[in-house]
Scaffold this motif. Structure first.
Motif, PDB file in Angstrom:
ATOM      1  N   VAL B  20       0.843  -1.203   0.000  1.00 45.73           N
ATOM      2  CA  VAL B  20       0.000   0.000   0.000  1.00 45.73           C
ATOM      3  C   VAL B  20       0.882   1.258   0.000  1.00 45.73           C
ATOM      4  CG1 VAL B  20      -1.647   1.344   1.383  1.00 45.73           C
ATOM      5  CG2 VAL B  20      -1.924  -1.141   1.172  1.00 45.73           C
ATOM      6  N   SER B  21       0.619   2.152  -0.930  1.00 46.39           N
ATOM      7  CA  SER B  21       1.360   3.419  -0.998  1.00 46.39           C
ATOM      8  C   SER B  21       0.392   4.563  -1.206  1.00 46.39           C
ATOM      9  CB  SER B  21       2.351   3.408  -2.169  1.00 46.39           C
ATOM     10  OG  SER B  21       3.316   2.400  -1.985  1.00 46.39           O
ATOM     11  N   LEU B  22       0.636   5.662  -0.511  1.00 45.93           N
ATOM     12  CA  LEU B  22      -0.120   6.879  -0.778  1.00 45.93           C
ATOM     13  C   LEU B  22       0.642   8.070  -0.228  1.00 45.93           C
ATOM     14  CD1 LEU B  22      -1.377   7.723   2.175  1.00 45.93           C
ATOM     15  CD2 LEU B  22      -3.205   6.179   1.559  1.00 45.93           C
ATOM     16  N   ALA B  23       0.250   9.257  -0.640  1.00 44.08           N
ATOM     17  CA  ALA B  23       0.868  10.485  -0.117  1.00 44.08           C
ATOM     18  C   ALA B  23      -0.218  11.551  -0.059  1.00 44.08           C
ATOM     19  CB  ALA B  23       2.006  10.933  -1.022  1.00 44.08           C
ATOM     20  N   ILE B  24      -0.399  12.111   1.137  1.00 44.52           N
ATOM     21  CA  ILE B  24      -1.433  13.143   1.298  1.00 44.52           C
ATOM     22  C   ILE B  24      -0.777  14.418   1.844  1.00 44.52           C
ATOM     23  CG2 ILE B  24      -3.719  13.687   2.232  1.00 44.52           C
ATOM     24  CD1 ILE B  24      -4.023  10.708   2.944  1.00 44.52           C
ATOM     25  N   PRO B  25      -0.735  15.460   1.050  1.00 41.30           N
ATOM     26  CA  PRO B  25      -0.164  16.709   1.559  1.00 41.30           C
ATOM     27  C   PRO B  25      -1.197  17.492   2.381  1.00 41.30           C
ATOM     28  CG  PRO B  25      -0.634  16.900  -0.790  1.00 41.30           C
ATOM     29  CD  PRO B  25      -1.116  15.551  -0.361  1.00 41.30           C
ATOM     30  N   ALA B  26      -0.724  18.393   3.223  1.00 47.23           N
ATOM     31  CA  ALA B  26      -1.622  19.252   3.995  1.00 47.23           C
ATOM     32  C   ALA B  26      -2.537  20.002   3.034  1.00 47.23           C
ATOM     33  CB  ALA B  26      -0.809  20.237   4.820  1.00 47.23           C
ATOM     34  N   GLY B  27      -3.777  20.159   3.426  1.00 48.36           N
ATOM     35  CA  GLY B  27      -4.728  20.891   2.598  1.00 48.36           C
ATOM     36  C   GLY B  27      -5.511  20.004   1.641  1.00 48.36           C
ATOM     37  N   GLU B  28      -5.202  18.694   1.637  1.00 46.65           N
ATOM     38  CA  GLU B  28      -5.943  17.795   0.727  1.00 46.65           C
ATOM     39  C   GLU B  28      -6.708  16.724   1.495  1.00 46.65           C
ATOM     40  OE1 GLU B  28      -3.794  16.057  -2.493  1.00 46.65           O
ATOM     41  OE2 GLU B  28      -3.013  18.005  -3.174  1.00 46.65           O
ATOM     42  N   HIS B  30      -8.103  12.949   0.893  1.00 41.96           N
ATOM     43  CA  HIS B  30      -8.128  11.765   0.035  1.00 41.96           C
ATOM     44  C   HIS B  30      -9.142  10.781   0.599  1.00 41.96           C
ATOM     45  CE1 HIS B  30      -3.838  12.460  -1.765  1.00 41.96           C
ATOM     46  NE2 HIS B  30      -4.592  13.548  -1.777  1.00 41.96           N
ATOM     47  N   ALA B  31      -9.724   9.978  -0.291  1.00 38.02           N
ATOM     48  CA  ALA B  31     -10.760   9.043   0.139  1.00 38.02           C
ATOM     49  C   ALA B  31     -10.278   7.608   0.003  1.00 38.02           C
ATOM     50  CB  ALA B  31     -12.022   9.247  -0.678  1.00 38.02           C
ATOM     51  N   LEU B  32     -10.739   6.771   0.909  1.00 36.95           N
ATOM     52  CA  LEU B  32     -10.431   5.343   0.842  1.00 36.95           C
ATOM     53  C   LEU B  32     -11.739   4.579   0.855  1.00 36.95           C
ATOM     54  CD1 LEU B  32      -8.471   2.951   0.957  1.00 36.95           C
ATOM     55  CD2 LEU B  32      -8.280   3.311   3.429  1.00 36.95           C
ATOM     56  N   GLN B  33     -11.945   3.775  -0.217  1.00 38.78           N
ATOM     57  CA  GLN B  33     -13.181   3.012  -0.329  1.00 38.78           C
ATOM     58  C   GLN B  33     -12.870   1.539  -0.558  1.00 38.78           C
ATOM     59  OE1 GLN B  33     -15.103   5.770  -3.360  1.00 38.78           O
ATOM     60  NE2 GLN B  33     -16.803   5.412  -1.919  1.00 38.78           N
ATOM     61  N   GLY B  34     -13.902   0.739  -0.425  1.00 38.16           N
ATOM     62  CA  GLY B  34     -13.714  -0.690  -0.643  1.00 38.16           C
ATOM     63  C   GLY B  34     -14.698  -1.472   0.192  1.00 38.16           C
ATOM     64  N   PRO B  35     -14.862  -2.753  -0.127  1.00 39.81           N
ATOM     65  CA  PRO B  35     -15.834  -3.569   0.604  1.00 39.81           C
ATOM     66  C   PRO B  35     -15.416  -3.764   2.082  1.00 39.81           C
ATOM     67  CG  PRO B  35     -14.646  -4.910  -0.994  1.00 39.81           C
ATOM     68  CD  PRO B  35     -14.211  -3.511  -1.211  1.00 39.81           C
ATOM     69  N   ASN B  36     -16.417  -4.171   2.884  1.00 40.05           N
ATOM     70  CA  ASN B  36     -16.115  -4.464   4.286  1.00 40.05           C
ATOM     71  C   ASN B  36     -15.068  -5.569   4.370  1.00 40.05           C
ATOM     72  OD1 ASN B  36     -17.909  -2.580   5.278  1.00 40.05           O
ATOM     73  ND2 ASN B  36     -19.613  -4.042   5.270  1.00 40.05           N
ATOM     74  N   GLY B  37     -14.127  -5.405   5.283  1.00 43.13           N
ATOM     75  CA  GLY B  37     -13.109  -6.434   5.473  1.00 43.13           C
ATOM     76  C   GLY B  37     -11.968  -6.353   4.484  1.00 43.13           C
ATOM     77  N   SER B  38     -11.931  -5.310   3.656  1.00 48.06           N
ATOM     78  CA  SER B  38     -10.878  -5.231   2.647  1.00 48.06           C
ATOM     79  C   SER B  38      -9.573  -4.676   3.216  1.00 48.06           C
ATOM     80  CB  SER B  38     -11.347  -4.390   1.455  1.00 48.06           C
ATOM     81  OG  SER B  38     -11.655  -3.074   1.892  1.00 48.06           O
ATOM     82  N   GLY B  39      -9.630  -4.068   4.433  1.00 51.78           N
ATOM     83  CA  GLY B  39      -8.379  -3.592   5.049  1.00 51.78           C
ATOM     84  C   GLY B  39      -8.343  -2.095   5.302  1.00 51.78           C
ATOM     85  N   LYS B  40      -9.473  -1.395   5.098  1.00 49.52           N
ATOM     86  CA  LYS B  40      -9.497   0.066   5.263  1.00 49.52           C
ATOM     87  C   LYS B  40      -9.192   0.466   6.715  1.00 49.52           C
ATOM     88  CE  LYS B  40     -13.790   0.634   3.856  1.00 49.52           C
ATOM     89  NZ  LYS B  40     -14.226  -0.780   3.761  1.00 49.52           N
ATOM     90  N   THR B  41      -9.941  -0.162   7.644  1.00 51.08           N
ATOM     91  CA  THR B  41      -9.722   0.170   9.056  1.00 51.08           C
ATOM     92  C   THR B  41      -8.342  -0.315   9.512  1.00 51.08           C
ATOM     93  OG1 THR B  41     -12.074   0.189   9.529  1.00 51.08           O
ATOM     94  CG2 THR B  41     -10.623  -0.193  11.404  1.00 51.08           C
ATOM     95  N   SER B  42      -7.904  -1.439   8.961  1.00 52.61           N
ATOM     96  CA  SER B  42      -6.566  -1.941   9.309  1.00 52.61           C
ATOM     97  C   SER B  42      -5.500  -0.921   8.938  1.00 52.61           C
ATOM     98  CB  SER B  42      -6.270  -3.252   8.588  1.00 52.61           C
ATOM     99  OG  SER B  42      -7.191  -4.230   8.998  1.00 52.61           O
ATOM    100  N   LEU B  43      -5.682  -0.250   7.810  1.00 58.69           N
ATOM    101  CA  LEU B  43      -4.725   0.777   7.401  1.00 58.69           C
ATOM    102  C   LEU B  43      -4.737   1.935   8.411  1.00 58.69           C
ATOM    103  CD1 LEU B  43      -2.649   1.904   5.421  1.00 58.69           C
ATOM    104  CD2 LEU B  43      -4.543   2.882   4.099  1.00 58.69           C
ATOM    105  N   LYS B 217      -5.176  -4.670  -0.741  1.00 57.23           N
ATOM    106  CA  LYS B 217      -4.353  -3.976  -1.742  1.00 57.23           C
ATOM    107  C   LYS B 217      -5.133  -2.845  -2.385  1.00 57.23           C
ATOM    108  CE  LYS B 217      -1.756  -8.053  -3.010  1.00 57.23           C
ATOM    109  NZ  LYS B 217      -1.814  -9.259  -3.825  1.00 57.23           N
ATOM    110  N   PHE B 218      -4.401  -1.802  -2.764  1.00 55.53           N
ATOM    111  CA  PHE B 218      -5.039  -0.762  -3.585  1.00 55.53           C
ATOM    112  C   PHE B 218      -5.171  -1.319  -4.993  1.00 55.53           C
ATOM    113  CE2 PHE B 218      -3.540   3.262  -1.094  1.00 55.53           C
ATOM    114  CZ  PHE B 218      -4.449   2.933  -0.105  1.00 55.53           C
ATOM    115  N   ILE B 219      -6.406  -1.385  -5.508  1.00 57.09           N
ATOM    116  CA  ILE B 219      -6.548  -1.917  -6.858  1.00 57.09           C
ATOM    117  C   ILE B 219      -6.815  -0.807  -7.856  1.00 57.09           C
ATOM    118  CG2 ILE B 219      -7.306  -4.244  -6.212  1.00 57.09           C
ATOM    119  CD1 ILE B 219     -10.179  -3.046  -7.009  1.00 57.09           C
ATOM    120  N   HIS B 220      -7.081   0.357  -7.328  1.00 55.45           N
ATOM    121  CA  HIS B 220      -7.456   1.411  -8.254  1.00 55.45           C
ATOM    122  C   HIS B 220      -7.288   2.734  -7.543  1.00 55.45           C
ATOM    123  CE1 HIS B 220      -9.619   3.287 -11.542  1.00 55.45           C
ATOM    124  NE2 HIS B 220     -10.448   3.867 -10.669  1.00 55.45           N
TER     125      HIS B 220
END
Lengths: 447, 222
Positions: B20-28, B30-43, B217-220
């Motif tokens: 998993v890779s991402l970069a969020i600068p101050a002032g932005e 970003h959204a994270l979506q996906g089915p339940n159990g896909s790992g969003k809360t784990s991240l 995994k980020f798929i999109h």
């Protein structure tokens, strides 16, 4: 040690009691009272229940010390107490008083101003020795009535060797609109080990009395055994608030009892934070129709401490109501016990009582137990008892850590929150100190 | 700036996040979506340092420095704030005390009266009364009220990175609108990662990037 003091030789024999009474120039009846109490003390065995008192050596104590000046200096005060004062940010003058290094404190000025206000209303507020000299009839009428010397071994001890304590008389229909604080009075004279407090609230009067403090109080003397007696005449209202935080070498064994006559209300608020072992069960005898009792007992037991506390109510008349709330926290191997007694006699129709005790345990070694006794001989009475035990949840700790709190700070916040019913009843300056104190206790318990 | 690089995480002996890779600068935002159990809360839990989540590979960096060796409370003190899906109840601890403890922890030592009025204002914007300041935190509040209370807390603590785990769940239309306004305000000076199932909510937030996660995994992303 300075020379401006009178000490009656260490240890307790009949002669000690005679000397105490003689030193104070007491009337014959008080001398007799003390000597009878001494005999009772000698004849009674140590309690076989409650806290472990096997460390008490009666012959090692001083039973009477009158000092004209400070009797210790800073180097005698343990480092732990020093650093706690530091952390609580207590002003130097107050520290000296709390540590027993100074018997004087600037609040004496405040006390004298208040004293004039009280006197104008006919309220008497002085130490019990003074009351015995200046108001002998009042003292004689009530002294030892609510708590007779034969009540228990430590009530007998106090009756034999008592010194100091507060005496309060509030005349008929008078409302004391500011709480009487022992804080002011005690500061004027050093606090005794065997205090005797007597509060008389005459018909329709109201009074609130506060003693103690949340900051730790260092005492050289390892045994403190006080007696508090209250008589609440018909339609009167008395609230008695105690916060004790004795240093952890002290046995604190106190007998507190109130008589509540018709429609009178008695409230005991009792916070026990310090000492090595405390045994204290404020009690109310509901003697008149419609009398009410409210007891809030709060205890914190840290490492090496046993708080054996609770409350007792005796429903002796119809339509009497009572409530006992006990909240305790035990941490780092400390032990908190709730010990309670509810008794309803036959004929106390429609008596109602609610008891709730909650225990919070911090860490694996903490211990909490309850010893409730309920005896109801009246079929129309209702008595409810609930008890619960909680531990700090993982989820709460995670949440608090994610808000930036270290483990000790998080625990301190949770414990102070759990004991909030006490903090809420305290004057603001006590409450702020109380919360900070809980944080410090948690720091110690985690380390 | 929050950066995550090729992060792999295990929990209970199972690989739950991978690459998993991402970069969020101050002032932005970003959204994270996906089915339940896909790992969003784990991240989210990995970012705040939950001890059950063990980082097996990759890095989490805050303003250029790895925070992997920092404890949860130390991460919070850096300004990383997490608004979880469910919150515990506290007896005797009100919102005001909590805000003060959290602000003190970050070294802010705010004036209690200022803090109180800021919190009251934030509650009001979210449609809640001042009563919530002193009531036991999350004691008998509804699901929606809990979310608003947490958001009010976030607003006054002024985090530099905020993770929102389904903050919109349990809110009605008016609540969502108010929440979006408050979040937009926070995001002026902070990086925000919003986990949500609601496209409408995310649009309202004005998200810059969306990541879609499946099976850890980020798929999109777009």
């Amino acid at each position: 040690m300075n020379t401006d003091e009178t000490r009656i030789p260490r240890g307790l024999v009949r002669r000690t009691v005679e000397m105490i009474s003689g030193e104070k120039n007491e009337p014959a009846w008080m001398r007799e009272f003390r000597l009878r109490a001494f005999d009772i003390f000698e004849s009674k065995a140590m309690p076989a229940w409650g806290a472990d008192l096997s460390g008490i050596r009666f012959d090692d104590f001083w039973y009477f010390i009158r000092s004209a000046r400070q009797s210790r200096d800073w180097s005698d005060v343990p480092d732990e107490i020093h650093s706690t004062f530091e952390r609580l940010g207590i002003p130097q003058a107050e520290r000296a008083f709390l540590a027993g290094v100074s018997a004087q404190y600037e609040s004496e000025v405040v006390y004298h101003r208040l004293k004039d206000e009280w006197a104008a209303k006919g309220i008497i507020f002085c130490d019990t020795d003074t009351a015995l000299r200046e108001h002998p009839e009042l003292v004689r009428d009530y002294f030892g009535t609510m708590v007779p010397a034969a009540d228990n071994k430590f009530a007998a001890l106090n009756s034999a060797v008592w010194s100091g304590g507060s005496f309060v008389y509030v005349p008929k229909g008078v409302k004391a609109d500011i709480p009487l604080q022992a804080y002011f009075r005690i500061n004027a004279k050093n606090m005794g080990q065997f205090e005797r407090t007597l509060i008389i609230a005459d018909e329709g009067s109201e009074v609130s009395y506060i003693e103690g403090c949340t900051a730790p109080r260092y005492s050289e003397a390892a045994l403190h055994s006080a007696v508090v007696e209250i008589v609440a005449k018909p339609h009167s209202r008395v609230r008695y608030t105690t916060v004790q935080n004795w240093s952890k070498n002290v046995y604190n064994l106190v007998t507190k009892r109130a008589f509540a006559e018709e429609d009178a209300v008695v409230e005991w608020i009792d916070g026990n934070l310090g000492s090595k072992a405390t045994m204290k069960y404020p009690s109310v005898f509901l003697r008149g129709r419609g009398a009410r009792a409210d007891i809030l007992s709060i205890a914190y037991a840290g490492e090496g401490q046993h708080q054996d506390a609770g409350g007792k109510v005796f429903h002796l008349a119809p339509d009497t109501r009572s409530r006992i709330i006990s909240k305790s926290v035990s941490a780092a191997g400390g032990r908190a016990s709730y010990r309670g007694m509810v008794k309803v006699i036959a004929g106390a129709e429609n008596a109602k009582c609610k008891v709730s005790c909650e225990a919070m345990m911090v860490g694996e070694r903490a211990r909490a137990d309850t010893y409730p006794v309920i005896r109801v001989a009246e079929p129309t009475a209702s008595v409810e008892h609930e008890a619960s035990a909680t531990r700090v949840s993982e989820e709460q700790m995670r949440y608090l850590e994610s808000r930036g709190l270290r483990e000790a700070d998080a625990m301190g916040l949770l414990v102070a929150g759990f004991l909030e019913p006490l903090a809420k009843e305290l004057p603001l300056e006590y409450a702020a100190e109380f919360n900070e104190l809980m944080r410090l206790e948690m720091e110690k318990s985690i380390a | 700036m929050l950066e995550i690089r090729e992060l792999a995480v295990e929990a209970a002996g199972r690989r739950i996040l991978e690459g998993v890779s991402l970069a969020i600068p101050a002032g932005e935002i970003h959204a994270l979506q996906g089915p339940n159990g896909s790992g969003k809360t784990s991240l989210a839990l990995s970012i705040v340092g939950h001890p059950d989540y063990s980082i097996e590979a990759g890095d989490i960096r805050w303003n250029g420095e790895s925070i992997l060796n920092k404890k949860p409370h130390e991460r919070a003190r850096l300004g990383i704030h997490w608004l979880p899906q469910s919150v515990p109840a506290f007896e005797g601890v009100g919102l005001l005390s909590m805000a003060r403890a959290a602000a003190d922890a970050r070294g802010a030592k705010p004036d209690i009266f200022v803090l109180r009025s800021e919190l009251a204002a934030a509650l009001k914007r979210l449609g809640l009364s001042e009563d919530f300041l002193l009531r036991p935190l999350h004691g008998d509040s509804s699901g929606g009220e809990k979310k608003k209370i947490e958001l009010a807390l976030s607003a006054v603590l002024k985090p530099e990175f905020l993770i929102l785990d389904e903050v919109d769940a349990g809110l009605d239309a008016a609540g969502i609108a108010a929440a979006a306004d408050v979040i937009a305000e926070i995001a002026k000076n902070a990086a925000v990662l919003a986990i949500s199932h609601s496209n409408a909510f995310l649009e309202r937030l004005g998200v810059r990037r969306r990541y879609r996660m499946e099976a850890g995994k980020f798929i999109h992303e777009h």
